[in-house]
Design a protein around this motif. Structure first.
Motif, PDB file in Angstrom:
ATOM      1  N   THR A   4      35.065  39.348  41.115  1.00 33.79           N
ATOM      2  CA  THR A   4      34.982  40.398  42.130  1.00 33.79           C
ATOM      3  C   THR A   4      33.587  40.995  41.998  1.00 33.79           C
ATOM      4  O   THR A   4      33.174  41.362  40.893  1.00 33.79           O
ATOM      5  CB  THR A   4      36.044  41.480  41.872  1.00 33.79           C
ATOM      6  OG1 THR A   4      37.339  40.870  41.898  1.00 33.79           O
ATOM      7  CG2 THR A   4      35.985  42.568  42.918  1.00 33.79           C
ATOM      8  N   SER A  11      43.407  44.287  43.460  1.00 36.41           N
ATOM      9  CA  SER A  11      43.067  42.908  43.792  1.00 36.41           C
ATOM     10  C   SER A  11      44.182  41.971  43.357  1.00 36.41           C
ATOM     11  O   SER A  11      44.942  42.265  42.427  1.00 36.41           O
ATOM     12  CB  SER A  11      41.749  42.502  43.111  1.00 36.41           C
ATOM     13  OG  SER A  11      41.920  42.422  41.717  1.00 36.41           O
ATOM     14  N   PHE A  35      42.077  41.610  48.277  1.00 38.37           N
ATOM     15  CA  PHE A  35      41.500  42.837  47.739  1.00 38.37           C
ATOM     16  C   PHE A  35      41.693  43.973  48.745  1.00 38.37           C
ATOM     17  O   PHE A  35      41.733  43.748  49.953  1.00 38.37           O
ATOM     18  CB  PHE A  35      40.001  42.571  47.479  1.00 38.37           C
ATOM     19  CG  PHE A  35      39.108  43.748  47.709  1.00 38.37           C
ATOM     20  CD1 PHE A  35      38.816  44.614  46.684  1.00 38.37           C
ATOM     21  CD2 PHE A  35      38.588  43.996  48.964  1.00 38.37           C
ATOM     22  CE1 PHE A  35      38.003  45.708  46.896  1.00 38.37           C
ATOM     23  CE2 PHE A  35      37.788  45.079  49.192  1.00 38.37           C
ATOM     24  CZ  PHE A  35      37.490  45.938  48.147  1.00 38.37           C
TER      25      PHE A  35
END
Length: 828
Positions: free
Chosen positions: A409, A451, A441
């Protein structure tokens, strides 16, 4: 599309996982392959200035075609897994495809090209190596391109090729290195390349080759998986002399070959100049410092750069007194669970060196002008190295968070420098580095997100104090205002991943002070020798380099949400940030239920069952009254929240409307959905190439409570020509009070439309096609998500007032790219 309408603000992408995929031109532009495209990156402007889309497979090798006068190049060669070699040419500041070389039956893994003066004309000579065990030679004269020769290597593979012209003649020399551990030297005679020598010495596969001309000699650098670099010298041999037979002199072994030209016959000798041992792992790349023009004479510095899987790059040059080649500078990466470097390049003036790593990250070092021996890491582009699955803006529209199949991420934000007006975007944090491919997400606050990955668990992350402080420094936003947004005063300093875990563990100030060993160097226990946390808080005033992103920018995980039976597929949160909805992969109705979670207690509120297959995307209406879900079963469902004033309990959702096989206009999977900014209409996009707007959700014609309402199509059916994989409503209307929409397609195109409700939808006049992004702006593969900035203006520019002409659109693609576009709503 008119230049005024859409401009590319930012492209985040990294280099492909192949050795020959980066090339630094004399004009200062770095060209590198990223997925199926070639990105042109300007290191001084710190942004991608263009992406060249033309390959249908991964780009494996990129090479600028250098000019003899060392001027900026105007041509580029690229080879890909689609078995093609493409030529790109610059005209009026823009690159376009000028030629396609097709003939290989395997992926092209190495290319090189030189300009050659022939009796007939000035021509371009291209050599390409592929996994079909051949090297092909191509020529281009004018616009005519032809394959003039195919050199077969039997069952062997050639890993790299390099072309040069022998000094004093225009005779091309070709070096090929491969899995037979030999360097094969070919000379062009009578239009055909003939092998004249094979150089022995390496004991493992040869990975990199590069020629350079110095004075009257040609030097060839070769590197291999035996961790060694060899430099070979090729020079013209004078005519036979009796002195050469003297027995007392000790000489290096020389290999000879003859070159016949129209005028004469010249003898050349090849000797081993030196063997460089300094790397501790496979050496994948060698690169000579580029030559430069001084007083009309081309100067070639004797300086060689090498990159290895031991995570280091070394600059080598001969000692001025003894002439012995020595290591001058060694730079590298420390920490992280990364592998080493795949290749290296040097800037035209030799003041910057670049490496690209196994995970695609670029590493850039700059020479300190005051201390020539000191090199400092500097800001460079970064991006995902696999398909970007989802992305979203923070509630204030100041940064973007994206998730990818590369199991990370990443957070991108604009960097505002006090001394410059220009704002550039950079990755400033990597909140999550996971062990599963990331899938979805949703932001649930200014500095909190949830997420989902290819696992049954949702994870919730909150920003640490170190991130908030650094974000303030980089973006120029006041720290007090940002800290006020993050609930709770006692923020952790940062986060780290335990040695055998997947969860980011919060690191507090007290944890770090407890880790410092006693002064006498004695440890209280064996485990005390090994740090539990690798996090070190660093005060940043500019975007961090890759090794810092890997270790010091993680966000602590604050919660895990259990409840789904299969891998997570989509997640959404309402604008009030009180409710999160999630769904997982499903092939049965019992697994296709949507789960609702409270963001205050992180407890499961409800399970909404209706769909029979995977729910592909969900969206809460801007007023938080409705939850919309679209599914693989080709239907959508709309759920309404009961009036909160009636009870103090947690929010409760009931089915409000839905389609079935008879009422659904879509005939294939519905990929995407979104709400109009006034919560009146919603849009759906499907694989059947149809985009439809539905409504009216705030009408007073609602039936009695608990009865379903008929929500009908309010637009004509828009056929976009390809599967529509992403749709998004802009947060404001255009000046003529039309809705502004962006539609992303499976082929990578993004199209902008305006839509206005009209009584008659049969004519199809309610849609207005405003334009589409040009070939070099759009993605090379499917658009996974489109997301408009939640407010007007451009992030980092301070033009957030409601009367700004600009909107910003972020897009995530299967081509590994995150792109941000500035859209002029007044020009639509």
């Amino acid at each position: 599309m008119a230049a005024l309408l859409v401009e590319t603000c930012h492209v985040a992408c990294c280099a492909n996982r192949t050795p020959n995929v980066v090339s630094w031109g004399r004009g200062g532009i770095v060209a590198y392959g990223t997925c199926n495209s070639v990105a042109l990156y300007h290191p001084l402007k710190r942004r991608v200035i263009s992406t060249l889309n033309g390959h249908s497979g991964r780009v494996n090798c990129v090479q600028w075609v250098h000019k003899k006068d060392c001027g900026p190049e105007s041509e580029l060669v690229s080879g890909g897994s689609d078995n093609l070699v493409l030529l790109w040419e610059e005209q009026d500041g823009k690159f376009s495809k000028s030629g396609q070389l097709g003939g290989h039956t395997g992926a092209v893994c190495a290319v090189d090209a030189v300009y050659q003066d022939t009796e007939a004309a000035y021509q371009l000579l291209v050599a390409s190596a592929a996994s079909d065990s051949t090297v092909k030679i191509w020529t281009r004269q004018g616009s005519e391109i032809q394959c003039v020769q195919t050199i077969s290597f039997g069952n062997g593979f050639v890993m790299d090729v390099s072309l040069a012209l022998l000094p004093g003649s225009s005779v091309p020399v070709l070096a090929c290195g491969g899995d037979d551990c030999k360097v094969h030297i070919f000379i062009q005679q009578s239009g055909q390349f003939q092998e004249v020598l094979s150089l022995h010495g390496h004991e493992d596969w040869i990975r990199g080759l590069e020629w350079t001309v110095h004075g009257g000699d040609v030097f060839l650098a070769s590197c291999a998986q035996d961790c060694l670099i060899r430099i070979w010298r090729v020079f013209a041999k004078p005519a036979f002399s009796p002195e050469s037979l003297e027995e007392d002199t000790i000489k290096l072994k020389e290999d000879f070959f003859m070159v016949k030209t129209k005028d004469c016959c010249t003898s050349f000798a090849v000797t081993l100049e030196t063997v460089l041992a300094g790397h501790e792992n496979l050496v994948y790349g060698v690169h000579w410092q580029p030559p430069f023009l001084k007083d009309g004479i081309i100067q070639q510095p004797m300086c060689l750069l090498s990159a290895s899987m031991d995570k280091t790059m070394i600059l080598w040059s001969p000692d001025e007194e003894s002439g012995v080649w020595l290591e001058q500078v060694r730079v590298g990466e420390v920490g992280g669970n990364t592998l080493g470097f795949y290749g290296c390049q040097m800037s035209p003036d030799g003041s910057m060196i670049l490496a690209h790593a196994f995970h695609g990250a670029l590493h850039l070092w700059c020479q300190d002008p005051s201390k020539e021996d000191e090199w400092c890491p500097t800001v460079v582009i970064s991006g995902h190295f696999n398909s970007v699955q989802d992305l979203g803006w923070d509630p204030e529209g100041e940064f973007i968070v994206s998730v990818s199949s590369d199991q990370t991420t990443r957070l991108f934000a604009p960097w505002r420098r006090a001394d410059q007006n220009q704002v550039t975007w950079h990755e400033i944090s990597r909140p999550q580095i996971h062990g599963y491919d990331m899938q979805c997400f949703a932001m649930v606050g200014r500095f909190q997100f949830v997420s989902g990955a290819d696992e049954k668990v949702l994870r919730v992350f909150s920003a640490p104090r170190n991130f908030v402080e650094n974000f303030s420094n980089i973006s120029g936003l006041p720290l007090e205002k940002l800290l006020a947004c993050s609930e709770g005063v006692d923020l952790p300093e940062g986060a780290s991943i335990p040695a055998l875990g997947l969860s980011n563990k919060a690191v507090f100030q007290s944890d770090r002070s407890a880790q410092t060993p006693e002064d006498d160097g004695q440890f209280s226990s064996v485990s005390a020798q090994y740090s539990e946390s690798y996090f070190q808080p660093v005060v940043l005033t500019e975007p961090p380099p890759e090794d810092h992103l890997l270790q010091n920018t993680l966000w602590p995980e604050v919660q895990k949400l259990y409840g789904h039976g299969y891998e997570m597929f989509c997640v959404a949160s309402n604008r009030a940030k009180t409710v999160v909805a999630s769904a997982c992969k499903a092939s049965k109705p019992e697994h296709a239920a949507i789960l609702l979670w409270s963001t205050s207690s992180w407890k499961q509120l409800h399970s909404l069952s209706l769909h029979s297959l995977t729910v592909t995307q969900m969206a809460f209406s801007p007023d938080s009254r409705f939850l919309l879900a679209v599914s693989r079963d080709r239907t959508w469902s709309l759920w309404s929240q009961k009036d909160e004033t009636l009870s103090d309990t947690e929010p409760c959702f009931t089915l409000y409307a839905h389609t079935d096989k008879n009422t659904s206009v879509h005939s294939r999977i519905i990929w995407s959905c979104d709400w109009s900014p006034d919560s009146t209409y919603f849009i759906t996009g499907s694989r059947d190439k149809k985009v439809i707007i539905w409504g009216n959700c705030d009408s007073s014609e609602n039936a009695a409570e608990n009865d379903e309402v008929a929500i009908r199509p309010r637009s004509s059916v828009l056929d976009v020509g390809e599967a529509a994989t992403a749709v998004s409503f802009a947060p404001v209307l255009s000046p003529d009070q039309s809705y502004i929409l962006a539609v992303g397609l499976e082929g990578g195109k993004i199209i902008l439309f305006k839509w206005k409700p009209s009584g008659d939808t049969s004519a199809g006049t309610d849609w207005l096609h405003c334009g589409e992004l040009d070939t070099f702006q759009c993605h090379a593969l499917a658009i996974k998500r489109l997301c408009w900035r939640p407010r007007v203006g451009r992030a980092g520019h301070g033009d957030d007032s409601g009367n700004s002409a600009w909107l910003q659109l972020a897009s995530a693609g299967a081509d590994h790219c995150v792109k941000i576009f500035n859209v002029n709503r007044l020009a639509l």
